[in-house]
Design a protein around this motif. Structure first.
Motif, PDB file in Angstrom:
ATOM      1  N   ASP A  15       5.522   5.111  10.906  1.00  0.00           N
ATOM      2  CA  ASP A  15       6.598   6.060  10.613  1.00  0.00           C
ATOM      3  C   ASP A  15       6.844   6.182   9.110  1.00  0.00           C
ATOM      4  OD1 ASP A  15       6.862   6.525  13.272  1.00  0.00           O
ATOM      5  OD2 ASP A  15       8.681   5.318  13.542  1.00  0.00           O
ATOM      6  N   GLU A  16       6.802   5.039   8.436  1.00  0.00           N
ATOM      7  CA  GLU A  16       7.006   5.062   6.977  1.00  0.00           C
ATOM      8  C   GLU A  16       5.902   5.898   6.320  1.00  0.00           C
ATOM      9  OE1 GLU A  16       7.432   2.520   8.934  1.00  0.00           O
ATOM     10  OE2 GLU A  16       8.968   1.139   8.200  1.00  0.00           O
ATOM     11  N   ALA A  17       4.682   5.699   6.783  1.00  0.00           N
ATOM     12  CA  ALA A  17       3.567   6.429   6.188  1.00  0.00           C
ATOM     13  C   ALA A  17       3.686   7.926   6.459  1.00  0.00           C
ATOM     14  CB  ALA A  17       2.247   5.895   6.744  1.00  0.00           C
ATOM     15  N   ARG A  18       4.120   8.268   7.661  1.00  0.00           N
ATOM     16  CA  ARG A  18       4.280   9.683   8.019  1.00  0.00           C
ATOM     17  C   ARG A  18       5.365  10.324   7.164  1.00  0.00           C
ATOM     18  NH1 ARG A  18       3.609  13.266  12.687  1.00  0.00           N
ATOM     19  NH2 ARG A  18       5.182  14.819  12.320  1.00  0.00           N
TER      20      ARG A  18
ATOM     21  N   ALA B 100     -13.808  -8.629   4.267  1.00  0.00           N
ATOM     22  CA  ALA B 100     -12.395  -8.406   3.901  1.00  0.00           C
ATOM     23  C   ALA B 100     -11.678  -7.562   4.947  1.00  0.00           C
ATOM     24  CB  ALA B 100     -12.333  -7.706   2.539  1.00  0.00           C
ATOM     25  N   THR B 101     -10.330  -7.544   4.848  1.00  0.00           N
ATOM     26  CA  THR B 101      -9.505  -6.645   5.653  1.00  0.00           C
ATOM     27  C   THR B 101      -8.985  -5.539   4.736  1.00  0.00           C
ATOM     28  OG1 THR B 101      -8.835  -8.349   7.213  1.00  0.00           O
ATOM     29  CG2 THR B 101      -7.379  -6.432   7.001  1.00  0.00           C
ATOM     30  N   ALA B 102      -9.231  -4.300   5.131  1.00  0.00           N
ATOM     31  CA  ALA B 102      -8.682  -3.168   4.368  1.00  0.00           C
ATOM     32  C   ALA B 102      -7.390  -2.714   5.030  1.00  0.00           C
ATOM     33  CB  ALA B 102      -9.689  -2.024   4.325  1.00  0.00           C
ATOM     34  N   VAL B 103      -6.303  -2.711   4.251  1.00  0.00           N
ATOM     35  CA  VAL B 103      -5.001  -2.251   4.746  1.00  0.00           C
ATOM     36  C   VAL B 103      -4.728  -0.893   4.080  1.00  0.00           C
ATOM     37  CG1 VAL B 103      -2.542  -2.759   4.829  1.00  0.00           C
ATOM     38  CG2 VAL B 103      -4.224  -4.625   5.050  1.00  0.00           C
ATOM     39  N   VAL B 104      -4.680   0.157   4.896  1.00  0.00           N
ATOM     40  CA  VAL B 104      -4.600   1.529   4.361  1.00  0.00           C
ATOM     41  C   VAL B 104      -3.449   2.287   5.016  1.00  0.00           C
ATOM     42  CG1 VAL B 104      -6.058   3.471   3.660  1.00  0.00           C
ATOM     43  CG2 VAL B 104      -7.115   1.420   4.614  1.00  0.00           C
ATOM     44  N   THR B 105      -2.754   3.103   4.239  1.00  0.00           N
ATOM     45  CA  THR B 105      -1.591   3.823   4.782  1.00  0.00           C
ATOM     46  C   THR B 105      -1.986   4.976   5.700  1.00  0.00           C
ATOM     47  OG1 THR B 105      -1.525   5.225   2.807  1.00  0.00           O
ATOM     48  CG2 THR B 105      -0.136   3.263   2.796  1.00  0.00           C
TER      49      THR B 105
ATOM     50  N   ALA C 179       0.836  -1.210   0.000  1.00  0.00           N
ATOM     51  CA  ALA C 179       0.000   0.000   0.000  1.00  0.00           C
ATOM     52  C   ALA C 179       0.873   1.263   0.000  1.00  0.00           C
ATOM     53  CB  ALA C 179      -0.930  -0.012   1.210  1.00  0.00           C
ATOM     54  N   LEU C 180       2.002   1.200   0.729  1.00  0.00           N
ATOM     55  CA  LEU C 180       2.930   2.341   0.739  1.00  0.00           C
ATOM     56  C   LEU C 180       3.536   2.547  -0.647  1.00  0.00           C
ATOM     57  CD1 LEU C 180       4.647   1.666   4.193  1.00  0.00           C
ATOM     58  CD2 LEU C 180       3.387   3.749   3.602  1.00  0.00           C
ATOM     59  N   GLU C 181       3.845   1.429  -1.309  1.00  0.00           N
ATOM     60  CA  GLU C 181       4.360   1.510  -2.688  1.00  0.00           C
ATOM     61  C   GLU C 181       3.344   2.176  -3.614  1.00  0.00           C
ATOM     62  OE1 GLU C 181       6.846  -2.670  -2.987  1.00  0.00           O
ATOM     63  OE2 GLU C 181       5.342  -2.228  -4.553  1.00  0.00           O
ATOM     64  N   LEU C 182       2.105   1.742  -3.485  1.00  0.00           N
ATOM     65  CA  LEU C 182       1.040   2.315  -4.316  1.00  0.00           C
ATOM     66  C   LEU C 182       0.905   3.809  -4.053  1.00  0.00           C
ATOM     67  CD1 LEU C 182      -1.619  -0.513  -3.806  1.00  0.00           C
ATOM     68  CD2 LEU C 182      -0.522   0.057  -5.993  1.00  0.00           C
ATOM     69  N   ALA C 183       0.950   4.155  -2.767  1.00  0.00           N
ATOM     70  CA  ALA C 183       0.814   5.570  -2.392  1.00  0.00           C
ATOM     71  C   ALA C 183       1.925   6.408  -3.010  1.00  0.00           C
ATOM     72  CB  ALA C 183       0.825   5.700  -0.874  1.00  0.00           C
ATOM     73  N   ALA C 184       3.108   5.799  -3.109  1.00  0.00           N
ATOM     74  CA  ALA C 184       4.292   6.543  -3.584  1.00  0.00           C
ATOM     75  C   ALA C 184       4.401   6.558  -5.105  1.00  0.00           C
ATOM     76  CB  ALA C 184       5.550   5.927  -2.969  1.00  0.00           C
TER      77      ALA C 184
END
Lengths: 376, 376
Positions: free
Chosen positions: B145-148, B83-88, B21-26
């Motif tokens: 921290d990565e998301a921040r 389902a499980t939603a995994v969000v940054t 998800a972090l990859e997608l965000a970036a």
């Protein structure tokens, strides 16, 4: 130069001996005074070492003389006959406190001399020619760059015929040396101030103007750094008398008096310091004095300690340089950038020898080392 | 926060999904406007990916909505049930240009939400609580921290409730922005000026005072750096009218008008910029404007370009900060030091879009990035 340059005539054993001579020259803990580091190795015809020597500083025998003496002590008066002398610096042809080394090598019957750096000394040079004229085989320039690096400041001073001048500035990010009310303790961090002591220890003279003595009463001694030799000479420039109560008006702990140069002319001041056997002057203040040196083209290096501090007002670190428009800007090259952080080795946490509290800001300071660009 | 923190309840598949998800965000090349980067991955009960989504910027659907839509498109209306939603980022509870994501997840029958960064948005926060109240299992802080870091400036702006302010200074080593006669082209090198364009490109607003417009007539556009989105908003602060002939008095190439903030109060200016969806203001001049921001405590970062140039006279880069004595000095921390040398990628050698010659000095410049120390 009448000597040949390094080439196929240099034997591997001679290059190896030169590396050893450079090692000897770089011996720790020497008190060289105005003299360069020099090492010498004597080789026999097979390339085996007969004797070694290095110079221990002003007033002591030169490296060649030491090596010849060691050879004689080990194997009698003819020990060096037909030998090859490998020396890091062109043997001198000058009679100073010791006789000329070139003649000593001739007298000892040395058959060949291999040296690294040509002597940049305008007075002492000519040793290679003297040896050549005496029938000695002479080769120069073997590991010459290494030898020059070993005595970089000394070489530069010899070439200039005056002391090398390093201008130290310690200022806020906006180029101020004090706040509007004149207070300045502390702008730079304890680590930066400790680094200044290391810088002082690497010079043989610290120079300030009479105005700085009156305003700051500095002691100018090396306190927070290892010092193998004597303290740098403390010199003050300007016509004003030193206040009798000032730290510089009394001799240092080692008895050395402050040298008061009663002139405003940087060139005159450097001539007097050169005559006093000074090779490396650290210009520590103030802005007007430094500007006078800059305008005279007499700054060889600048070390700027930049503290991450803003003042927005207060005295400028750099005085009037006579620059009116951007085309006349004084341009330098950045030679080195270092971060001076709290916890840097040697950082003091206690009061210095003169009773000043040496604690202070802990922010990382930046040290820029710069060289003036030469006009093209 | 009513949500649990990350702990043993987080499955490895969920952490892996968060990295994705972090990859997608970036994702490169997004035009985010005032919005953060967000990525979302929907997992089934076995930890297999059902669908993915990421936010493409203001006015487009949020990451969770995109992922839910992708799931439905692939497997029908009930695709996300259980389902499980995994969000940054903590799903929003706020109806803006799109509906609240937390409610959309509840409506889709999602059974569990794992998020990284709690929503720092004072308006939109509460999504975790909303989900929890609706019976959804919620875990926050997974790779927080990565998301921040991914949205560092946005996060800071949300926490402050105003745009983040970066103050840019470009000056000589002695802290001057022009010579005595006002000429200033060029003090910094071409590489440093190219870096300023990169800095501008990283901000969404460039702000100067009316005095700078009158004196320098800047264009304030990004010319020498890759720009994926629109040009930063060009903003001018002060009550004076812009000279009709000035570059900022006419719309930019993309038609955007300059925003004229008719105030001398930095806080009012930032409020207006915040209302205009601005998150990151680059303060480019002059010294008086920057000093006003500094005195109001509204500078979050300082980027100082230091050219190895001495001027000895001329306007100071930093204006009056109201500091009278050293105890009141403005202290910063050095966050980064970079050398900007000729040949740095992106260094221009030709005239810029506005016809200015962009060649200039080639000396290595030093860029210091600093943060004001918080009062303790």
């Amino acid at each position: 130069m009448t000597t040949a340059t390094a080439g196929p005539t240099v034997r591997p054993a001679e290059t190896d001996a030169m590396r050893r001579a450079l090692e000897l020259a770089a011996t720790d803990g020497l008190v060289l005074g105005p003299n360069p580091r020099v090492g010498c190795v004597l080789l026999d015809a097979d390339g085996a070492t007969i004797a070694e020597g290095f110079h221990r500083g002003a007033g002591t025998p030169h490296a060649e003389t030491v090596a010849l003496a060691n050879a004689r002590a080990a194997a009698g008066p003819d020990a060096a006959r037909g030998a090859t002398a490998v020396v890091t610096l062109e043997p001198c042809a000058h009679t100073g406190r010791t006789g000329p080394c070139a003649q000593a090598l001739v007298d000892a019957g040395v058959g060949r001399v291999v040296f690294a750096q040509p002597d940049p000394n305008l007075v002492a040079t000519g040793g290679g020619a003297l040896l050549h004229a005496a029938g000695v085989d002479v080769v120069g320039g073997v590991l010459g760059d290494e030898a020059r690096t070993l005595n970089a400041v000394w070489t530069r001073a010899m070439e200039l015929g005056r002391p090398v001048v390093t201008w130290k500035v310690a200022a806020s990010l906006d180029g101020r040396t004090a706040a509007a009310d004149g207070t300045s303790r502390w702008i730079t961090s304890a680590a930066a101030r400790a680094d200044v002591h290391r810088l002082r220890a690497s010079c043989d003279t610290v120079l300030v103007g009479t105005g700085t003595v009156a305003a700051d009463d500095p002691s100018l001694t090396v306190r927070d750094a290892d010092l193998t030799g004597p303290q740098p000479l403390r010199a003050v420039m300007g016509r004003r008398e030193l206040p009798p109560s000032s730290r510089l008006a009394v001799p240092a702990d080692d008895g050395t008096e402050t040298l008061h140069l009663r002139t405003h002319d940087p060139r005159e001041a450097l001539e007097a310091l050169w005559a006093a056997d000074r090779r490396h002057v650290l210009l520590e203040g103030g802005a007007t004095l430094a500007a006078a040196f800059w305008r005279a083209g007499l700054v060889d290096e600048m070390v700027a300690y930049v503290a991450p501090v803003l003042l927005g007002a207060g005295p400028a670190a750099v005085g009037d340089l006579g620059i009116t428009t951007i085309a006349g800007a004084a341009r330098l090259d950045v030679v080195d950038v270092a971060l001076l952080a709290a916890g840097t080795p040697g950082t003091p946490g206690t009061a210095g020898a003169d009773g000043r509290a040496d604690a202070g800001p802990t922010e990382t300071n930046v040290r820029l080392t710069l060289r003036p660009r030469k006009e093209s």
